[in-house]
Write a protein that holds these residues in place. Structure first.
Motif, PDB file in Angstrom:
ATOM      1  N   GLY A   1      24.436  45.005 -57.986  1.00  0.00           N
ATOM      2  CA  GLY A   1      25.523  45.659 -57.299  1.00  0.00           C
ATOM      3  C   GLY A   1      26.909  45.082 -57.447  1.00  0.00           C
ATOM      4  O   GLY A   1      27.122  44.023 -58.012  1.00  0.00           O
TER       5      GLY A   1
ATOM      6  N   VAL B   1      22.047  48.353 -59.989  1.00  0.00           N
ATOM      7  CA  VAL B   1      21.919  48.559 -58.540  1.00  0.00           C
ATOM      8  C   VAL B   1      23.310  48.782 -57.951  1.00  0.00           C
ATOM      9  O   VAL B   1      24.255  48.068 -58.294  1.00  0.00           O
ATOM     10  CB  VAL B   1      21.246  47.341 -57.882  1.00  0.00           C
ATOM     11  CG1 VAL B   1      21.133  47.526 -56.377  1.00  0.00           C
ATOM     12  CG2 VAL B   1      19.860  47.099 -58.494  1.00  0.00           C
ATOM     13  N   ALA B   2      23.436  49.756 -57.075  1.00  0.00           N
ATOM     14  CA  ALA B   2      24.736  50.081 -56.480  1.00  0.00           C
ATOM     15  C   ALA B   2      25.092  49.097 -55.374  1.00  0.00           C
ATOM     16  O   ALA B   2      24.235  48.685 -54.586  1.00  0.00           O
ATOM     17  CB  ALA B   2      24.724  51.499 -55.924  1.00  0.00           C
TER      18      ALA B   2
ATOM     19  N   ARG C   1      29.324  56.002 -56.124  1.00  0.00           N
ATOM     20  CA  ARG C   1      28.113  56.589 -56.689  1.00  0.00           C
ATOM     21  C   ARG C   1      28.373  57.599 -57.815  1.00  0.00           C
ATOM     22  O   ARG C   1      27.692  57.537 -58.855  1.00  0.00           O
ATOM     23  CB  ARG C   1      27.286  57.238 -55.577  1.00  0.00           C
ATOM     24  CG  ARG C   1      26.636  56.240 -54.622  1.00  0.00           C
ATOM     25  CD  ARG C   1      25.939  56.964 -53.482  1.00  0.00           C
ATOM     26  NE  ARG C   1      25.237  56.059 -52.572  1.00  0.00           N
ATOM     27  CZ  ARG C   1      24.638  56.440 -51.462  1.00  0.00           C
ATOM     28  NH1 ARG C   1      24.639  57.731 -51.131  1.00  0.00           N
ATOM     29  NH2 ARG C   1      24.028  55.553 -50.690  1.00  0.00           N
TER      30      ARG C   1
ATOM     31  N   PRO D   1      22.012  58.753 -53.548  1.00  0.00           N
ATOM     32  CA  PRO D   1      21.741  57.319 -53.725  1.00  0.00           C
ATOM     33  C   PRO D   1      21.256  57.000 -55.136  1.00  0.00           C
ATOM     34  O   PRO D   1      20.562  57.804 -55.774  1.00  0.00           O
ATOM     35  CB  PRO D   1      20.647  57.042 -52.694  1.00  0.00           C
ATOM     36  CG  PRO D   1      20.809  58.116 -51.663  1.00  0.00           C
ATOM     37  CD  PRO D   1      21.263  59.328 -52.412  1.00  0.00           C
ATOM     38  N   VAL D   2      21.626  55.832 -55.606  1.00  0.00           N
ATOM     39  CA  VAL D   2      21.225  55.372 -56.943  1.00  0.00           C
ATOM     40  C   VAL D   2      19.947  54.558 -56.776  1.00  0.00           C
ATOM     41  O   VAL D   2      19.982  53.384 -56.402  1.00  0.00           O
ATOM     42  CB  VAL D   2      22.333  54.526 -57.590  1.00  0.00           C
ATOM     43  CG1 VAL D   2      21.905  54.054 -58.977  1.00  0.00           C
ATOM     44  CG2 VAL D   2      23.635  55.319 -57.663  1.00  0.00           C
ATOM     45  N   THR D   3      18.818  55.178 -57.017  1.00  0.00           N
ATOM     46  CA  THR D   3      17.520  54.528 -56.843  1.00  0.00           C
ATOM     47  C   THR D   3      16.704  54.692 -58.116  1.00  0.00           C
ATOM     48  O   THR D   3      17.024  55.508 -58.989  1.00  0.00           O
ATOM     49  CB  THR D   3      16.744  55.122 -55.654  1.00  0.00           C
ATOM     50  OG1 THR D   3      16.549  56.534 -55.881  1.00  0.00           O
ATOM     51  CG2 THR D   3      17.514  54.926 -54.354  1.00  0.00           C
TER      52      THR D   3
ATOM     53  N   ASP E   1      19.480  51.704 -52.846  1.00  0.00           N
ATOM     54  CA  ASP E   1      20.937  51.858 -52.761  1.00  0.00           C
ATOM     55  C   ASP E   1      21.364  51.655 -51.311  1.00  0.00           C
ATOM     56  O   ASP E   1      21.218  52.541 -50.470  1.00  0.00           O
ATOM     57  CB  ASP E   1      21.348  53.243 -53.252  1.00  0.00           C
ATOM     58  CG  ASP E   1      22.868  53.407 -53.360  1.00  0.00           C
ATOM     59  OD1 ASP E   1      23.600  52.572 -52.801  1.00  0.00           O
ATOM     60  OD2 ASP E   1      23.301  54.374 -54.008  1.00  0.00           O
TER      61      ASP E   1
ATOM     62  N   SER F   1      24.455  51.055 -50.440  1.00  0.00           N
ATOM     63  CA  SER F   1      25.874  51.383 -50.273  1.00  0.00           C
ATOM     64  C   SER F   1      26.043  52.548 -49.306  1.00  0.00           C
ATOM     65  O   SER F   1      25.171  53.413 -49.178  1.00  0.00           O
ATOM     66  CB  SER F   1      26.510  51.722 -51.624  1.00  0.00           C
ATOM     67  OG  SER F   1      26.016  52.940 -52.142  1.00  0.00           O
TER      68      SER F   1
ATOM     69  N   GLN G   1      15.796  57.542 -47.763  1.00  0.00           N
ATOM     70  CA  GLN G   1      15.486  56.483 -48.723  1.00  0.00           C
ATOM     71  C   GLN G   1      14.286  55.650 -48.276  1.00  0.00           C
ATOM     72  O   GLN G   1      13.443  55.253 -49.082  1.00  0.00           O
ATOM     73  CB  GLN G   1      16.711  55.580 -48.924  1.00  0.00           C
ATOM     74  CG  GLN G   1      16.933  55.227 -50.379  1.00  0.00           C
ATOM     75  CD  GLN G   1      18.129  54.354 -50.634  1.00  0.00           C
ATOM     76  OE1 GLN G   1      18.000  53.378 -51.360  1.00  0.00           O
ATOM     77  NE2 GLN G   1      19.275  54.687 -50.083  1.00  0.00           N
TER      78      GLN G   1
ATOM     79  N   HIS H   1      21.553  45.581 -52.931  1.00  0.00           N
ATOM     80  CA  HIS H   1      22.798  44.822 -52.892  1.00  0.00           C
ATOM     81  C   HIS H   1      22.926  43.981 -51.624  1.00  0.00           C
ATOM     82  O   HIS H   1      23.043  42.760 -51.691  1.00  0.00           O
ATOM     83  CB  HIS H   1      23.998  45.758 -53.020  1.00  0.00           C
ATOM     84  CG  HIS H   1      25.302  45.018 -53.078  1.00  0.00           C
ATOM     85  ND1 HIS H   1      25.641  44.188 -54.123  1.00  0.00           N
ATOM     86  CD2 HIS H   1      26.350  44.968 -52.211  1.00  0.00           C
ATOM     87  CE1 HIS H   1      26.838  43.659 -53.906  1.00  0.00           C
ATOM     88  NE2 HIS H   1      27.288  44.120 -52.754  1.00  0.00           N
TER      89      HIS H   1
END
Length: 306
Positions: A67, A99-100, A106, A122-124, A138, A140, A153, A174
């Motif tokens: 992140g 990883v965010a 995003r 989400p960035v997964t 994610d 964030s 999530q 992160h």
């Protein structure tokens, strides 16, 4: 007898590591190669980090970057980061896990690093690394710097963990689910940690890789070890009283994560040009490999004159 594992040897009682991951965090790239805060040459610092990564292991299982990939979420920052990392990852034959973080945006991350639609989703992701499952979360929160994991999530994570993996699971995120002794990071902590604990407690999760703090830290969460990698851009001078801790352009590091059948170790690797001795070498290890275990003890363990 010693067992050769690639360019390494095992002389001890533990079985060789099944996987070796490189854990990097917080590069904070900026568009146009700008310096962070007008002080930190984040691209030069990251280039030195990549050179160190190339030196420490010839074929890591994966490179995990936890992140704050870009400082302001600029599209050009992601392009520059990708251009710097991908050639090294290709050379080493290692997949990259992005990883965010709270500084990331995003849409630009998804488009610039993952070739996905630029949405706020989400960035997964989930990676099967030779039987070791790596799950990227994610934490964030769009528009904010603190961390959260929403119900969607967490439900998705529970589904992923429903079936154990052969070598277990690592989570990459992160915001670490740990306290910090620094007031500034407690304000920006991961919120609703109890809900995450409920999901991973009793699962096959063996470790959590995180960033965010800009200094190395370790702890336990829901019975799972958590390892926080220091930053590549700048680190926190924790040799000050907690209320006076600020950033410094020194002590950058990353971590090597060795996954063994019965444990996982996290080695902090400093990125430095410090003068280093030359007693131990490939030739020395090769000489040791030709001795029996008793011979190695006699040659290296016995104190002279005793």
């Amino acid at each position: 007898m010693s067992a050769a594992i690639g360019d390494a040897y095992t002389f001890g009682q533990h079985a060789p590591a099944s996987h070796v991951l490189i854990h990097v965090s917080d590069p904070h790239f900026l568009a146009g190669g700008a310096s962070l805060g007008g002080r930190y040459d984040v691209e030069a610092n990251f280039a030195r980090t990549l050179e160190a990564i190339r030196a420490v292991h010839s074929h890591p299982t994966a490179i995990v970057v936890t992140g704050d990939l870009a400082d302001l979420g600029e599209p050009d920052a992601y392009r520059r980061l990708r251009a710097s990392v991908e050639p090294v990852a290709e050379e080493l034959g290692a997949p990259i896990v992005w990883v965010a973080g709270n500084h990331d945006e995003r849409p630009a991350l998804r488009a610039g690093l993952l070739d996905l639609e630029p949405t706020e989703e989400p960035v997964t992701g989930v990676w099967d690394l030779g039987g070791l499952r790596l799950v990227a979360l994610d934490t964030s929160v769009p528009g904010w710097h603190h961390g959260e994991l929403d119900a969607g999530q967490l439900s998705w994570l529970a589904d992923q963990l429903a079936q154990p993996a052969p070598h277990g699971t690592l989570l990459a995120m992160h915001h670490p689910p740990l306290p910090s002794h620094l007031p500034l990071f407690d304000i920006l902590e991961l919120r609703h940690q109890d809900e995450l604990a409920d999901v991973i407690r009793g699962s096959d999760v063996r470790g959590i890789l995180a960033g965010h703090l800009h200094y190395s830290s370790h702890g336990m969460f829901a019975g799972v070890p958590v390892s926080v990698a220091s930053a590549t851009c700048y680190t926190m001078n924790v040799a000050r009283p907690a209320a006076e801790v600020n950033g410094m352009d020194a002590a950058q590091a990353f971590q090597m994560v060795h996954v063994y059948p019965d444990t996982i170790t996290h080695t902090v690797v400093p990125v430095t040009d410090a003068v280093t001795g030359d007693y131990f070498s490939e030739a020395w290890v090769e000489r040791m490999s030709k001795l029996s275990p008793e011979g190695r003890l006699e040659a290296f363990s016995r104190k002279p004159g005793r």
